[in-house]
Design a protein around this motif. Structure first.
Motif, short mmCIF file in Angstrom:
data_model
loop_
_atom_site.label_atom_id
_atom_site.label_comp_id
_atom_site.label_asym_id
_atom_site.label_seq_id
_atom_site.Cartn_x
_atom_site.Cartn_y
_atom_site.Cartn_z
N CYS A 83 -13.02 -12.65 16.02
CA CYS A 83 -13.89 -11.96 15.07
C CYS A 83 -13.31 -11.95 13.66
O CYS A 83 -13.94 -11.44 12.73
CB CYS A 83 -14.15 -10.52 15.53
N ARG A 93 -23.29 -6.39 20.01
CA ARG A 93 -22.98 -7.21 18.85
C ARG A 93 -21.62 -6.83 18.29
O ARG A 93 -21.25 -5.66 18.23
CB ARG A 93 -24.04 -7.02 17.76
N PHE A 94 -20.87 -7.86 17.84
CA PHE A 94 -19.56 -7.65 17.24
C PHE A 94 -19.61 -8.03 15.76
O PHE A 94 -20.32 -8.96 15.36
CB PHE A 94 -18.49 -8.48 17.96
N ARG A 107 -18.65 -16.45 20.98
CA ARG A 107 -18.96 -15.07 20.62
C ARG A 107 -20.41 -14.72 20.95
O ARG A 107 -20.69 -13.67 21.53
CB ARG A 107 -18.68 -14.82 19.14
N ARG A 108 -21.33 -15.61 20.59
CA ARG A 108 -22.74 -15.33 20.85
C ARG A 108 -23.03 -15.23 22.34
O ARG A 108 -23.81 -14.37 22.78
CB ARG A 108 -23.61 -16.41 20.20
N GLN A 132 -15.11 -2.21 15.15
CA GLN A 132 -16.24 -2.70 15.91
C GLN A 132 -17.15 -1.54 16.30
O GLN A 132 -16.69 -0.41 16.49
CB GLN A 132 -15.77 -3.45 17.16
N GLU A 174 -21.64 -11.96 23.61
CA GLU A 174 -22.50 -10.88 23.13
C GLU A 174 -23.77 -10.78 23.97
O GLU A 174 -24.20 -9.69 24.35
CB GLU A 174 -22.87 -11.12 21.66
N GLN A 175 -24.37 -11.91 24.25
CA GLN A 175 -25.61 -11.90 25.04
C GLN A 175 -25.35 -11.36 26.43
O GLN A 175 -26.16 -10.58 26.96
CB GLN A 175 -26.18 -13.32 25.12
N LEU A 216 -12.47 -11.25 24.13
CA LEU A 216 -13.74 -11.94 24.26
C LEU A 216 -13.57 -13.30 24.92
O LEU A 216 -14.42 -13.72 25.71
CB LEU A 216 -14.41 -12.09 22.89
N ALA A 224 -20.47 -1.76 21.28
CA ALA A 224 -19.83 -3.01 21.68
C ALA A 224 -18.58 -2.73 22.51
O ALA A 224 -18.33 -3.38 23.53
CB ALA A 224 -19.48 -3.84 20.45
#
Length: 262
Positions: free
Chosen positions: A127, A158-159, A148-149, A170, A152-153, A205, A174
């Motif tokens: 991040c 969301r970060f 990352r996406r 953050q 997140e999904q 992550l 999250a």
């Protein structure tokens, strides 16, 4: 030297994962014991798979039986012991060291280990992005953004991204999503593997991408070394750095086995 004496002297236990380079260097400074057993095997007893040296269950430094629920991990442990030749070299036994840590440390510190994973996510490496040079910025976006996406999904959270080293908190939702996710990782063996993957990659992550099956072990390893590989592409890699990276990779592979098969 008996099995118990060897493990008490050379096994690595504790609440944190040992540094693979330091462990290997320390092992080389010690006078390594001769191999004191004929055979190592994984044996099922009482619902667990024991690592047996000449039929006798090996023990951790805290004298816990070296016994786990996963046949795959137990067989890999036994293979690590069997691969020792004239001497028994702890520097070549990353899986044994990590399982010792799981049974002797993580088993009694599960909440603390999970809490540390959430703290890592609060300042996760992927991040924090470079502001320059342009080639590195582009490389980080290419490698890190899809991961990352996807994480997140999967988390439903969301970060926040930051540039440079200035801390960016953050969002609480999250971090709560990360907390809920790491709570599903079985302890102590898989949890120890997850913690080690996280510390070796510098990213909770990336560890979760592996845990969720969003990326394989090689993809996560390469993502963790995005910056380092960029520098190698410019300046080249010296021999000592390559050796350190190889030792870290052996630790990483052991941790991946625990996380995915433990």
């Amino acid at each position: 030297m008996s099995t118990d004496d060897f493990l008490a002297r050379f096994g690595a236990a504790g609440q944190r994962q040992p540094d693979p380079v330091a462990a290997a260097q320390k092992a080389m400074r010690n006078a390594l014991p001769k191999r004191f057993y004929e055979s190592a095997a994984a044996i099922e007893r009482d619902g667990l798979f024991h690592v047996a040296l000449d039929g006798r269950t090996a023990r951790t430094p805290a004298r816990n039986p070296l016994a786990i629920a996963s046949r795959d991990v137990a067989e890999a442990l036994a293979a690590e012991w069997q691969a020792q030749e004239q001497v028994v070299d702890p520097g070549r036994m990353p899986l044994t060291r990590l399982v010792n840590s799981a049974l002797d440390g993580v088993a009694d510190q599960q909440d603390a280990v999970r809490a540390e994973m959430v703290r890592y996510a609060g300042s996760d490496a992927i991040c924090y992005r470079a502001g320059e040079p342009e080639a590195l910025v582009a490389r980080q976006n290419e490698v890190w953004e899809p991961i990352r996406r996807d994480v997140e999904q999967r988390l439903g959270a969301r970060f926040i991204l930051a540039e440079g080293i200035v801390f960016a908190p953050q969002p609480a939702p999250a971090l709560k999503a990360v907390e809920d996710a790491v709570a599903t990782i079985p302890a102590p063996v898989a949890l120890a593997g997850a913690h080690s993957v996280m510390t070796l990659t510098g990213s909770a992550l990336l560890m979760l991408a592996l845990h969720f099956g969003l990326r394989d072990a090689d993809a996560v390893w390469e993502a963790a070394h995005c910056d380092e590989d960029y520098q190698i592409g410019i300046w080249g890699q010296d021999e000592e750095a390559a050796e350190r990276r190889a030792l870290r990779r052996a630790e990483y592979d052991a941790a991946v086995l625990l996380l995915t098969r433990g």
